[in-house]
Design a protein around this motif. Structure first.
Motif, PDB file in Angstrom:
ATOM      1  N   GLY A  62       6.146  -1.779  12.691  1.00 18.65           N
ATOM      2  CA  GLY A  62       5.317  -1.435  11.539  1.00 18.65           C
ATOM      3  C   GLY A  62       4.523  -0.168  11.783  1.00 18.65           C
ATOM      4  N   VAL A  63       3.747   0.228  10.795  1.00 14.43           N
ATOM      5  CA  VAL A  63       2.884   1.416  10.862  1.00 14.43           C
ATOM      6  C   VAL A  63       1.461   0.967  10.602  1.00 14.43           C
ATOM      7  N   ASP A  64       0.577   1.189  11.591  1.00 14.11           N
ATOM      8  CA  ASP A  64      -0.786   0.689  11.393  1.00 14.11           C
ATOM      9  C   ASP A  64      -1.841   1.785  11.268  1.00 14.11           C
ATOM     10  N   ALA A  65      -1.437   3.041  11.222  1.00 13.21           N
ATOM     11  CA  ALA A  65      -2.412   4.111  10.969  1.00 13.21           C
ATOM     12  C   ALA A  65      -1.669   5.384  10.598  1.00 13.21           C
ATOM     13  N   SER A 123       0.819  -1.216   0.000  1.00 17.58           N
ATOM     14  CA  SER A 123       0.000   0.000   0.000  1.00 17.58           C
ATOM     15  C   SER A 123       0.852   1.266   0.000  1.00 17.58           C
ATOM     16  N   VAL A 124       2.141   1.140   0.326  1.00 15.80           N
ATOM     17  CA  VAL A 124       3.037   2.297   0.221  1.00 15.80           C
ATOM     18  C   VAL A 124       3.649   2.333  -1.173  1.00 15.80           C
ATOM     19  N   MET A 154       1.913  -0.441   6.983  1.00 15.61           N
ATOM     20  CA  MET A 154       3.068  -1.330   6.870  1.00 15.61           C
ATOM     21  C   MET A 154       2.967  -2.337   8.012  1.00 15.61           C
ATOM     22  N   GLY A 155       2.736  -3.606   7.666  1.00 10.71           N
ATOM     23  CA  GLY A 155       2.580  -4.629   8.685  1.00 10.71           C
ATOM     24  C   GLY A 155       3.853  -4.848   9.481  1.00 10.71           C
ATOM     25  N   ARG A 189       4.128   0.890  15.544  1.00 14.31           N
ATOM     26  CA  ARG A 189       3.935  -0.228  16.472  1.00 14.31           C
ATOM     27  C   ARG A 189       5.217  -1.038  16.583  1.00 14.31           C
ATOM     28  N   ILE A 190       5.579  -1.395  17.795  1.00 18.54           N
ATOM     29  CA  ILE A 190       6.791  -2.146  18.082  1.00 18.54           C
ATOM     30  C   ILE A 190       6.420  -3.444  18.787  1.00 18.54           C
ATOM     31  N   GLY A 191       6.950  -4.548  18.262  1.00 21.50           N
ATOM     32  CA  GLY A 191       6.683  -5.856  18.843  1.00 21.50           C
ATOM     33  C   GLY A 191       7.897  -6.423  19.557  1.00 21.50           C
TER      34      GLY A 191
END
Length: 200
Positions: free
Chosen positions: A174-177, A49-50, A114-115, A141-143
Motif C-alpha cells: 500500500g501507500v501510506d504517505a 481517497s484516490v 492506499m491501505g 509499504r510492503i507486508g
C-alpha cells in the motif's frame, strides 16, 4: 538504473527519464479525457481517497457490491485503449507473450492513501502486476502474504517502476504517505500511479 529487491518486489529506480515521464503524462491525459477520473466506494460504503480511471479491455471498479473488473466506465462508455507508451514498459520488463488487459490509473492528491491490500481480482496470478510512479514521491509499504506481521517501506520517486510477481504476487502492499510537492512533473502536484494487469 538500479534494481532494488525488497520482499520479492523488483523496484526499478529511475527506470523512466524525464522525457518519457512527460510523454506518459500526456498519454494519461488522453485516457482521462475519454474516461474521466472518479472516486469509487469500498464495499463498506467509504469513498476511496484516490481518484481513478482505467484503459484497456477492462477497468477496475469498486462499490457496495464489491471489487471487480468491468468492460465499461461508470458512465457506460468502453474504456480507451492502453497507450503504446504504457505497453512498451510491459514489453520491456515482462515480454510479449501476453499483454496487459487493464491499465489502472490512480491519482493521489496531498492527503490520498492506499491501505495494505492484495491485488487478487485477476484470474491468473502467474502474471505480474507492473506499477509505474509519476509525480510526487510516495512511501510504498510492503507486508506479507498474510495480514499482519512486520512491514518494510521504500520511497518511490517519479520514474520508478515496480514489478510484483512470482512469490510476491499476492503480498500485501500500500501507500501510506505522499511527499506533496516533491516533483514538478504534474502542473498542480500529486502522484499518478499506473498499474498494468492481466485480468483473464
Amino acid at each position: 538504473m538500479t534494481v532494488l529487491m525488497l520482499r520479492g518486489f523488483a523496484i526499478h529506480k529511475d527506470y523512466l527519464g524525464r522525457d518519457r515521464q512527460e510523454r506518459l503524462v500526456e498519454a494519461v491525459r488522453e485516457i482521462v479525457r475519454a474516461a474521466p477520473l472518479f472516486s469509487p466506494q469500498t464495499p463498506y460504503g467509504k469513498p476511496m481517497s484516490v481518484r481513478m480511471t482505467s484503459a484497456g479491455d477492462y477497468g477496475w471498479y469498486a462499490d457496495r457490491s464489491g471489487y471487480r473488473y468491468t468492460p465499461t466506465h461508470p458512465n457506460g462508455a468502453p474504456w480507451p485503449n492502453i497507450p503504446e507508451e504504457v505497453l512498451s514498459i510491459w514489453r520491456d520488463l515482462v515480454g510479449e507473450e501476453k499483454l496487459p488487459e487493464c491499465c489502472l490509473v490512480n491519482f493521489y492528491g496531498e492527503t490520498a492513501r492506499m491501505g495494505l491490500h492484495q491485488d487478487r481480482d485477476e484470474a491468473d496470478f502467474d502474471w505480474p502486476v507492473v506499477s509505474v510512479s509519476l509525480g510526487d514521491s510516495a512511501r510504498f509499504r510492503i507486508g506479507n502474504t498474510e495480514r499482519g506481521g512486520s512491514t518494510e517501506s521504500v520511497w518511490l520517486e517519479s520514474g520508478d517502476v515496480v514489478v510484483m510477481g512470482g512469490a510476491a504476487r499476492l503480498t500485501y502492499h500500500g501507500v501510506d504517505a505522499i511527499r506533496y510537492g516533491s516533483s514538478n512533473l504534474l502542473d498542480n502536484g500529486g502522484r499518478l500511479n499506473l498499474t498494468l494487469r492481466v485480468v483473464t
